[in-house]
Design a protein around this motif. Structure first.
Motif, PDB file in Angstrom:
ATOM      1  N   VAL A  59       0.844  -1.201   0.000  1.00 18.95           N
ATOM      2  CA  VAL A  59       0.000   0.000   0.000  1.00 18.95           C
ATOM      3  C   VAL A  59       0.882   1.255   0.000  1.00 18.95           C
ATOM      4  CG1 VAL A  59      -1.883   1.203   1.161  1.00 18.95           C
ATOM      5  CG2 VAL A  59      -1.759  -1.301   1.238  1.00 18.95           C
ATOM      6  N   VAL A  60       1.970   1.219   0.790  1.00 21.37           N
ATOM      7  CA  VAL A  60       2.916   2.338   0.783  1.00 21.37           C
ATOM      8  C   VAL A  60       3.491   2.530  -0.623  1.00 21.37           C
ATOM      9  CG1 VAL A  60       5.058   3.264   1.753  1.00 21.37           C
ATOM     10  CG2 VAL A  60       3.518   1.931   3.203  1.00 21.37           C
ATOM     11  N   LYS A  61       3.875   1.423  -1.271  1.00 16.57           N
ATOM     12  CA  LYS A  61       4.459   1.494  -2.622  1.00 16.57           C
ATOM     13  C   LYS A  61       3.461   2.036  -3.644  1.00 16.57           C
ATOM     14  CE  LYS A  61       6.997  -1.749  -4.302  1.00 16.57           C
ATOM     15  NZ  LYS A  61       7.469  -3.092  -4.737  1.00 16.57           N
ATOM     16  N   ASP A  62       2.191   1.797  -3.411  1.00 12.03           N
ATOM     17  CA  ASP A  62       1.156   2.316  -4.305  1.00 12.03           C
ATOM     18  C   ASP A  62       0.959   3.818  -4.122  1.00 12.03           C
ATOM     19  OD1 ASP A  62      -1.065   2.493  -6.044  1.00 12.03           O
ATOM     20  OD2 ASP A  62      -2.453   1.996  -4.431  1.00 12.03           O
ATOM     21  N   LEU A  63       0.957   4.256  -2.859  1.00  9.57           N
ATOM     22  CA  LEU A  63       0.585   5.642  -2.567  1.00  9.57           C
ATOM     23  C   LEU A  63       1.747   6.627  -2.593  1.00  9.57           C
ATOM     24  CD1 LEU A  63      -1.898   4.951   0.367  1.00  9.57           C
ATOM     25  CD2 LEU A  63      -2.492   5.817  -1.894  1.00  9.57           C
ATOM     26  N   ALA A  64       2.932   6.201  -2.181  1.00  9.88           N
ATOM     27  CA  ALA A  64       4.059   7.138  -2.083  1.00  9.88           C
ATOM     28  C   ALA A  64       4.400   7.800  -3.419  1.00  9.88           C
ATOM     29  CB  ALA A  64       5.282   6.453  -1.478  1.00  9.88           C
ATOM     30  N   PRO A  65       4.446   7.061  -4.537  1.00 11.11           N
ATOM     31  CA  PRO A  65       4.723   7.742  -5.815  1.00 11.11           C
ATOM     32  C   PRO A  65       3.646   8.756  -6.199  1.00 11.11           C
ATOM     33  CG  PRO A  65       5.122   5.385  -6.012  1.00 11.11           C
ATOM     34  CD  PRO A  65       4.431   5.601  -4.704  1.00 11.11           C
ATOM     35  N   LYS A  66       2.410   8.498  -5.802  1.00  8.34           N
ATOM     36  CA  LYS A  66       1.333   9.454  -6.088  1.00  8.34           C
ATOM     37  C   LYS A  66       1.529  10.731  -5.286  1.00  8.34           C
ATOM     38  CE  LYS A  66      -1.941   5.756  -7.142  1.00  8.34           C
ATOM     39  NZ  LYS A  66      -3.143   5.011  -6.717  1.00  8.34           N
ATOM     40  N   LEU A  67       1.895  10.578  -4.018  1.00 10.77           N
ATOM     41  CA  LEU A  67       2.163  11.764  -3.200  1.00 10.77           C
ATOM     42  C   LEU A  67       3.392  12.502  -3.736  1.00 10.77           C
ATOM     43  CD1 LEU A  67       1.600  13.531  -0.752  1.00 10.77           C
ATOM     44  CD2 LEU A  67       2.884  11.913   0.655  1.00 10.77           C
ATOM     45  N   TYR A  68       4.406  11.765  -4.126  1.00  6.04           N
ATOM     46  CA  TYR A  68       5.625  12.334  -4.702  1.00  6.04           C
ATOM     47  C   TYR A  68       5.295  13.216  -5.903  1.00  6.04           C
ATOM     48  CZ  TYR A  68      10.190  12.240  -7.156  1.00  6.04           C
ATOM     49  OH  TYR A  68      11.350  12.569  -7.805  1.00  6.04           O
ATOM     50  N   ALA A  69       4.445  12.723  -6.785  1.00  8.91           N
ATOM     51  CA  ALA A  69       4.157  13.415  -8.050  1.00  8.91           C
ATOM     52  C   ALA A  69       3.086  14.487  -7.925  1.00  8.91           C
ATOM     53  CB  ALA A  69       3.743  12.394  -9.110  1.00  8.91           C
ATOM     54  N   ARG A  70       2.068  14.223  -7.085  1.00  9.32           N
ATOM     55  CA  ARG A  70       0.909  15.112  -7.037  1.00  9.32           C
ATOM     56  C   ARG A  70       0.955  16.097  -5.880  1.00  9.32           C
ATOM     57  NH1 ARG A  70      -3.453  10.348  -7.479  1.00  9.32           N
ATOM     58  NH2 ARG A  70      -3.918  11.175  -5.418  1.00  9.32           N
ATOM     59  N   ASN A  71       1.880  15.873  -4.933  1.00 12.20           N
ATOM     60  CA  ASN A  71       2.014  16.712  -3.732  1.00 12.20           C
ATOM     61  C   ASN A  71       0.899  16.513  -2.716  1.00 12.20           C
ATOM     62  OD1 ASN A  71       4.455  18.153  -4.435  1.00 12.20           O
ATOM     63  ND2 ASN A  71       3.214  19.224  -5.960  1.00 12.20           N
ATOM     64  N   GLU A  72      -0.087  15.701  -3.024  1.00 10.26           N
ATOM     65  CA  GLU A  72      -1.193  15.500  -2.088  1.00 10.26           C
ATOM     66  C   GLU A  72      -1.885  14.174  -2.370  1.00 10.26           C
ATOM     67  OE1 GLU A  72      -5.175  17.875  -0.470  1.00 10.26           O
ATOM     68  OE2 GLU A  72      -4.249  18.469  -2.379  1.00 10.26           O
ATOM     69  N   ILE A  73      -2.239  13.470  -1.318  1.00  9.56           N
ATOM     70  CA  ILE A  73      -3.176  12.354  -1.438  1.00  9.56           C
ATOM     71  C   ILE A  73      -4.287  12.575  -0.421  1.00  9.56           C
ATOM     72  CG2 ILE A  73      -1.560  10.646  -2.345  1.00  9.56           C
ATOM     73  CD1 ILE A  73      -1.365   9.494   0.510  1.00  9.56           C
ATOM     74  N   LYS A  74      -5.421  11.994  -0.693  1.00 12.64           N
ATOM     75  CA  LYS A  74      -6.596  12.201   0.142  1.00 12.64           C
ATOM     76  C   LYS A  74      -6.946  10.933   0.925  1.00 12.64           C
ATOM     77  CE  LYS A  74      -8.476  15.671  -3.024  1.00 12.64           C
ATOM     78  NZ  LYS A  74      -8.175  16.786  -2.100  1.00 12.64           N
ATOM     79  N   HIS A  75      -7.809  11.109   1.892  1.00 13.92           N
ATOM     80  CA  HIS A  75      -8.315   9.978   2.663  1.00 13.92           C
ATOM     81  C   HIS A  75      -8.879   8.902   1.735  1.00 13.92           C
ATOM     82  CE1 HIS A  75     -10.177   8.015   6.183  1.00 13.92           C
ATOM     83  NE2 HIS A  75     -11.209   7.814   5.405  1.00 13.92           N
ATOM     84  N   SER A  76      -9.609   9.335   0.709  1.00 10.27           N
ATOM     85  CA  SER A  76     -10.217   8.382  -0.228  1.00 10.27           C
ATOM     86  C   SER A  76      -9.164   7.591  -1.001  1.00 10.27           C
ATOM     87  CB  SER A  76     -11.144   9.112  -1.205  1.00 10.27           C
ATOM     88  OG  SER A  76     -10.439  10.120  -1.906  1.00 10.27           O
ATOM     89  N   ASP A  77      -8.014   8.215  -1.301  1.00 11.07           N
ATOM     90  CA  ASP A  77      -6.929   7.509  -1.983  1.00 11.07           C
ATOM     91  C   ASP A  77      -6.386   6.370  -1.120  1.00 11.07           C
ATOM     92  OD1 ASP A  77      -6.941   9.261  -4.229  1.00 11.07           O
ATOM     93  OD2 ASP A  77      -5.730  10.702  -3.110  1.00 11.07           O
ATOM     94  N   ILE A  78      -6.232   6.663   0.169  1.00  8.26           N
ATOM     95  CA  ILE A  78      -5.697   5.652   1.085  1.00  8.26           C
ATOM     96  C   ILE A  78      -6.690   4.514   1.250  1.00  8.26           C
ATOM     97  CG2 ILE A  78      -4.839   5.238   3.430  1.00  8.26           C
ATOM     98  CD1 ILE A  78      -4.024   8.211   3.490  1.00  8.26           C
ATOM     99  N   CYS A  79      -7.976   4.860   1.392  1.00  4.61           N
ATOM    100  CA  CYS A  79      -9.001   3.818   1.515  1.00  4.61           C
ATOM    101  C   CYS A  79      -9.040   2.946   0.273  1.00  4.61           C
ATOM    102  CB  CYS A  79     -10.371   4.454   1.752  1.00  4.61           C
ATOM    103  SG  CYS A  79     -10.562   5.194   3.378  1.00  4.61           S
ATOM    104  N   ALA A  80      -8.937   3.554  -0.905  1.00  3.63           N
ATOM    105  CA  ALA A  80      -8.964   2.792  -2.146  1.00  3.63           C
ATOM    106  C   ALA A  80      -7.777   1.840  -2.213  1.00  3.63           C
ATOM    107  CB  ALA A  80      -8.961   3.736  -3.341  1.00  3.63           C
ATOM    108  N   ALA A  81      -6.600   2.311  -1.805  1.00  2.00           N
ATOM    109  CA  ALA A  81      -5.408   1.466  -1.839  1.00  2.00           C
ATOM    110  C   ALA A  81      -5.513   0.309  -0.851  1.00  2.00           C
ATOM    111  CB  ALA A  81      -4.173   2.301  -1.540  1.00  2.00           C
ATOM    112  N   LEU A  82      -6.195   0.538   0.262  1.00  2.00           N
ATOM    113  CA  LEU A  82      -6.391  -0.502   1.270  1.00  2.00           C
ATOM    114  C   LEU A  82      -7.554  -1.434   0.936  1.00  2.00           C
ATOM    115  CD1 LEU A  82      -5.903   1.651   4.491  1.00  2.00           C
ATOM    116  CD2 LEU A  82      -4.509  -0.341   3.878  1.00  2.00           C
ATOM    117  N   GLY A  83      -8.381  -1.035  -0.034  1.00  2.00           N
ATOM    118  CA  GLY A  83      -9.559  -1.826  -0.361  1.00  2.00           C
ATOM    119  C   GLY A  83     -10.681  -1.662   0.642  1.00  2.00           C
ATOM    120  N   ILE A  84     -10.708  -0.519   1.317  1.00  2.00           N
ATOM    121  CA  ILE A  84     -11.740  -0.245   2.316  1.00  2.00           C
ATOM    122  C   ILE A  84     -12.885   0.514   1.645  1.00  2.00           C
ATOM    123  CG2 ILE A  84     -12.280   0.983   4.447  1.00  2.00           C
ATOM    124  CD1 ILE A  84      -9.405   0.533   5.301  1.00  2.00           C
ATOM    125  N   PRO A  85     -14.127   0.022   1.738  1.00  2.00           N
ATOM    126  CA  PRO A  85     -15.252   0.687   1.073  1.00  2.00           C
ATOM    127  C   PRO A  85     -15.555   2.040   1.694  1.00  2.00           C
ATOM    128  CG  PRO A  85     -16.029  -1.074   2.504  1.00  2.00           C
ATOM    129  CD  PRO A  85     -14.536  -1.172   2.480  1.00  2.00           C
TER     130      PRO A  85
END
Length: 206
Positions: free
Chosen positions: A141-167
């Motif tokens: 999950v870290v490997k999925d989200l860290a490059p997005k934060l690196y490139a976009r400067n921001e990730i949201k709660h919904s991004d983390i939930c999606a990466a975790l598979g939490i509805p």
């Protein structure tokens, strides 16, 4: 560092820091590594917040070429130690591999994690070492989200939930963490991280 901020101050700081976004194509190799390690750090805070039942209000990269980071969240204050420590742990896993030593964790805590170390010291909390195993389990999950934060400067709660598979439900709030068998199995593999009520807003800034 965990402190409580008023809404107006939070909005003002967020707006100011985002104006200093670096040009990513101009970064040196060292700056890229530093920026990605910091992205892993903030993602670690964010993931731990969500898995323990909290809400990530803001998770951003801020400041100079290598970037600094910031994660604001609402969570049970009893879980603050785990959430605070999860950031340096995720950064250590990126820098040193799946089994960072105490010396390597200390190196991160004494440098980029100095505010996290200070927060744990001020709360008189020992380092919750069980987080190392939990973050190792959550490393994909870290490997999925860290490059997005690196490139976009921001990730949201919904991004983390999606990466975790939490509805999700309306308003961006996380649904019950036991809503799906997959999440139950994930939590069973992360004994140091359990959902918890009693949210309190916190601000981690580096």
């Amino acid at each position: 560092m965990s402190v409580t901020r008023g809404k107006d101050e939070i909005m003002s700081m967020s707006t100011t820091t985002r104006k200093r976004t670096p040009q990513l194509h101009q970064l040196t190799h060292t700056e890229k590594v530093d920026r990605l390690s910091r992205a892993c750090h903030e993602v670690g805070h964010g993931i731990a917040t969500v898995v323990t039942g909290g809400i990530v209000r803001e998770c951003v990269m801020t400041g100079g070429p290598g970037g600094a980071g910031m994660c604001r969240y609402t969570a049970d204050p009893k879980r603050d130690g785990e959430i605070v420590f999860a950031g340096p742990v995720a950064e250590s896993l990126y820098l040193f591999g799946p089994h960072p030593t105490v010396d390597q964790l200390t190196e991160v805590m004494m440098t980029s994690g100095e505010h996290d170390r200070a927060a744990l010291l001020s709360a008189n909390e020992a380092w919750p070492m069980g987080i190392v195993s939990s973050m190792r389990t959550l490393w994909p999950v870290v490997k999925d989200l860290a490059p997005k934060l690196y490139a976009r400067n921001e990730i949201k709660h919904s991004d983390i939930c999606a990466a975790l598979g939490i509805p999700m439900v309306g308003g961006g709030m996380v649904a019950s963490l036991t809503a799906r068998d997959a999440v139950d199995r994930l939590l069973m593999r992360c004994p140091a991280l359990r959902p918890s009520p009693h949210p309190v807003e916190k601000w981690i800034r580096r």
